[in-house]
Every structure is written in structure tokens, then in C-alpha cells.
Design a protein around this motif. Structure first.
Motif, PDB file in Angstrom:
ATOM      1  N   LYS A  93       0.775  -0.890   0.033  1.00 40.47           N
ATOM      2  CA  LYS A  93       0.013   0.087  -0.072  1.00 40.47           C
ATOM      3  C   LYS A  93       0.957   1.436   0.100  1.00 40.47           C
ATOM      4  CE  LYS A  93      -3.138   2.293   2.788  1.00 40.47           C
ATOM      5  NZ  LYS A  93      -4.157   2.456   4.069  1.00 40.47           N
ATOM      6  N   THR A  94       1.754   1.276   0.933  1.00 38.10           N
ATOM      7  CA  THR A  94       2.856   2.270   0.816  1.00 38.10           C
ATOM      8  C   THR A  94       3.636   2.614  -0.349  1.00 38.10           C
ATOM      9  OG1 THR A  94       2.932   2.143   3.308  1.00 38.10           O
ATOM     10  CG2 THR A  94       4.675   3.540   2.277  1.00 38.10           C
ATOM     11  N   ASN A  95       3.910   1.479  -0.982  1.00 36.52           N
ATOM     12  CA  ASN A  95       4.431   1.258  -2.304  1.00 36.52           C
ATOM     13  C   ASN A  95       3.982   2.379  -3.245  1.00 36.52           C
ATOM     14  OD1 ASN A  95       6.883   0.956  -4.126  1.00 36.52           O
ATOM     15  ND2 ASN A  95       5.626  -0.785  -4.644  1.00 36.52           N
ATOM     16  N   LYS A  96       2.606   2.061  -3.381  1.00 34.24           N
ATOM     17  CA  LYS A  96       1.743   2.596  -4.105  1.00 34.24           C
ATOM     18  C   LYS A  96       1.645   4.070  -4.258  1.00 34.24           C
ATOM     19  CE  LYS A  96      -2.597   2.680  -6.554  1.00 34.24           C
ATOM     20  NZ  LYS A  96      -2.261   4.151  -7.215  1.00 34.24           N
ATOM     21  N   LEU A  97       1.713   4.466  -2.751  1.00 34.96           N
ATOM     22  CA  LEU A  97       1.400   5.943  -2.562  1.00 34.96           C
ATOM     23  C   LEU A  97       3.004   6.684  -2.744  1.00 34.96           C
ATOM     24  CD1 LEU A  97      -0.284   5.699   0.985  1.00 34.96           C
ATOM     25  CD2 LEU A  97      -1.164   6.584  -1.081  1.00 34.96           C
ATOM     26  N   ILE A  98       3.801   5.897  -2.638  1.00 32.58           N
ATOM     27  CA  ILE A  98       5.322   6.525  -2.603  1.00 32.58           C
ATOM     28  C   ILE A  98       5.502   6.676  -4.326  1.00 32.58           C
ATOM     29  CG2 ILE A  98       7.863   6.161  -2.757  1.00 32.58           C
ATOM     30  CD1 ILE A  98       7.329   4.660  -0.143  1.00 32.58           C
ATOM     31  N   LEU A 132       4.048  14.349   3.806  1.00 29.24           N
ATOM     32  CA  LEU A 132       2.868  14.056   4.357  1.00 29.24           C
ATOM     33  C   LEU A 132       2.737  14.586   5.754  1.00 29.24           C
ATOM     34  CD1 LEU A 132       2.675  10.201   4.059  1.00 29.24           C
ATOM     35  CD2 LEU A 132       1.169  11.741   3.085  1.00 29.24           C
ATOM     36  N   GLU A 133       3.919  14.975   6.536  1.00 32.77           N
ATOM     37  CA  GLU A 133       4.072  15.813   7.758  1.00 32.77           C
ATOM     38  C   GLU A 133       3.361  17.226   7.437  1.00 32.77           C
ATOM     39  OE1 GLU A 133       7.905  15.960   9.398  1.00 32.77           O
ATOM     40  OE2 GLU A 133       7.671  13.754   9.802  1.00 32.77           O
ATOM     41  N   GLU A 134       3.871  17.594   6.444  1.00 33.19           N
ATOM     42  CA  GLU A 134       3.438  19.300   6.027  1.00 33.19           C
ATOM     43  C   GLU A 134       1.950  19.235   5.873  1.00 33.19           C
ATOM     44  OE1 GLU A 134       5.428  20.746   2.716  1.00 33.19           O
ATOM     45  OE2 GLU A 134       7.469  20.372   3.918  1.00 33.19           O
ATOM     46  N   LYS A 135       1.416  18.166   4.912  1.00 31.20           N
ATOM     47  CA  LYS A 135      -0.130  17.934   4.553  1.00 31.20           C
ATOM     48  C   LYS A 135      -0.873  17.416   6.008  1.00 31.20           C
ATOM     49  CE  LYS A 135       0.538  17.571  -0.410  1.00 31.20           C
ATOM     50  NZ  LYS A 135       0.248  16.317  -1.420  1.00 31.20           N
ATOM     51  N   THR A 168      -6.686  12.644   5.387  1.00 29.30           N
ATOM     52  CA  THR A 168      -6.073  11.734   4.502  1.00 29.30           C
ATOM     53  C   THR A 168      -4.453  11.605   4.855  1.00 29.30           C
ATOM     54  OG1 THR A 168      -7.934  11.851   3.276  1.00 29.30           O
ATOM     55  CG2 THR A 168      -6.006  10.412   2.261  1.00 29.30           C
ATOM     56  N   ALA A 169      -3.904  12.623   4.693  1.00 26.12           N
ATOM     57  CA  ALA A 169      -2.510  12.656   5.128  1.00 26.12           C
ATOM     58  C   ALA A 169      -1.963  12.275   6.217  1.00 26.12           C
ATOM     59  CB  ALA A 169      -1.946  14.214   4.572  1.00 26.12           C
ATOM     60  N   ALA A 170      -2.806  12.766   7.302  1.00 27.09           N
ATOM     61  CA  ALA A 170      -2.359  12.413   8.540  1.00 27.09           C
ATOM     62  C   ALA A 170      -2.558  10.934   8.783  1.00 27.09           C
ATOM     63  CB  ALA A 170      -3.329  13.253   9.601  1.00 27.09           C
ATOM     64  N   THR A 171      -3.641  10.260   8.170  1.00 29.97           N
ATOM     65  CA  THR A 171      -3.871   8.737   8.363  1.00 29.97           C
ATOM     66  C   THR A 171      -2.785   8.201   7.526  1.00 29.97           C
ATOM     67  OG1 THR A 171      -6.119   9.077   8.448  1.00 29.97           O
ATOM     68  CG2 THR A 171      -5.279   6.918   7.786  1.00 29.97           C
ATOM     69  N   HIS A 172      -2.266   8.598   6.390  1.00 27.01           N
ATOM     70  CA  HIS A 172      -1.202   7.959   5.605  1.00 27.01           C
ATOM     71  C   HIS A 172       0.053   8.070   6.300  1.00 27.01           C
ATOM     72  CE1 HIS A 172      -3.714   6.975   2.352  1.00 27.01           C
ATOM     73  NE2 HIS A 172      -3.762   8.215   1.657  1.00 27.01           N
ATOM     74  N   LEU A 173       0.475   9.243   6.934  1.00 28.17           N
ATOM     75  CA  LEU A 173       1.583   9.412   7.654  1.00 28.17           C
ATOM     76  C   LEU A 173       1.772   8.201   8.900  1.00 28.17           C
ATOM     77  CD1 LEU A 173       4.081  10.908   8.361  1.00 28.17           C
ATOM     78  CD2 LEU A 173       2.877  12.562   9.511  1.00 28.17           C
ATOM     79  N   ALA A 174       0.550   8.023   9.576  1.00 23.07           N
ATOM     80  CA  ALA A 174       0.454   7.320  10.898  1.00 23.07           C
ATOM     81  C   ALA A 174       0.757   5.945  10.217  1.00 23.07           C
ATOM     82  CB  ALA A 174      -0.981   7.536  11.420  1.00 23.07           C
ATOM     83  N   SER A 175       0.319   5.474   9.078  1.00 27.97           N
ATOM     84  CA  SER A 175       0.251   3.993   8.805  1.00 27.97           C
ATOM     85  C   SER A 175       1.867   3.790   8.278  1.00 27.97           C
ATOM     86  CB  SER A 175      -0.637   3.698   7.783  1.00 27.97           C
ATOM     87  OG  SER A 175      -0.387   4.490   6.615  1.00 27.97           O
TER      88      SER A 175
END
Length: 151
Positions: free
Chosen positions: A51-56, A81-84, A90-97
Motif C-alpha cells: 500500500k505504501t509503495n503505491k502511495l510513494i 505528509l507531515e506538512e499536509k 487523509t495525509a495524517a492517516t497515511h503518515l501514521a500508517s
């Protein structure tokens, strides 16, 4: 594996951990081991899930970052992601994961807050710590006066 012509034109089976795709094993259909695969041929300090690979990859394509080292892309992705995250759930959720994956699979990753390098030198940090320490006299005065017991 790049110098082997054995798998050319044949189907291969790739075995990997979906929570950490940094390393994979490749096999021929008959089960013969072809080789050990590593992302970009380098050791990467941050675990990457599918999942992270696709986002990256989406982030790298949108920001034209396809020719830099993988670890730099991951760091840039986490910083973005930290800035967003301040304005986007959504960005906060992605950063946490991303951080949870890194914490579980690669605790030494540079995207984790505790591993980020501070801008202060070690001398400045030790000087700040010494300023925060109370002297023996101050400690005795604090503990001898009941009104100042705040601990």
C-alpha cells in the motif's frame, strides 16, 4: 539475476512479505530458486508495504522524483505528509500508517520522529540539559519546604 537468461520467456513466481517488500525471492515455475531480489539493489532502512509503495510511486511520479535514491524518496514522501497532515485527515492517516510500518519493521528508519537528526549539536544539547538540572542546594531547599514539593 540480471546476467541470467534462464527466466527469459518463462513465468516466474515471486515470494515476498506484503508488509515489507524490500526483499523478495524469485523462483521458476518448477520451484528452482532464481535469486534474491532487493529494491534498486541497495539496502533500504525503511520498511515499505504494498500500500505504501503505491502511495510513494504516485508521489514520485507527481513530483518527477524517479531518478533519485529510494530512501530519499521515502524521506521526502514522509516530510510531505507531515506538512499536509496539519490540514488533511487523509495525509495524517497515511503518515501514521507509514510510521507504524516503519516502527514495526525497521525501528532505525529516518522517517520516525525519534530518529530524525536535530539541528542542535551534542554540545548545545548537553548545555541545555545542564541548565535544566537543579543544584544540590536548590534540591535541598525544594525538598525541605513542603509548599514547594511539586513532584
Amino acid at each position: 539475476m540480471s546476467s541470467s537468461y534462464t527466466p527469459v520467456g518463462k513465468n516466474i513466481v515471486i515470494e515476498f512479505d506484503p508488509l515489507d517488500i524490500r526483499e523478495m525471492e524469485a523462483y521458476l515455475e518448477n520451484g528452482a530458486h532464481i535469486g534474491h531480489l532487493v529494491i534498486k539493489g541497495k539496502q533500504i532502512g525503511t520498511a515499505i508495504s504494498l500500500k505504501t509503495n503505491k502511495l510513494i510511486r504516485d508521489f514520485a511520479n507527481n513530483n518527477d522524483m524517479n531518478n533519485i535514491h529510494v530512501e530519499d524518496i521515502i524521506t521526502n514522501f514522509a516530510n510531505n505528509l507531515e506538512e499536509k497532515a496539519l490540514f488533511s485527515k487523509t495525509a495524517a492517516t497515511h503518515l501514521a500508517s507509514v510510521r507504524n510500518e516503519a516502527e514495526k519493521r525497521s525501528p532505525g528508519s529516518n522517517i520516525l520522529p525519534q530518529n530524525k537528526k536535530s539541528s542542535k549539536t551534542t554540545d548545545e544539547i548537553s548545555l541545555d540539559n545542564e541548565k535544566n538540572l537543579l543544584s544540590d542546594e536548590e534540591l535541598m531547599a525544594k525538598w525541605s519546604d513542603p509548599s514547594k514539593r511539586t513532584w
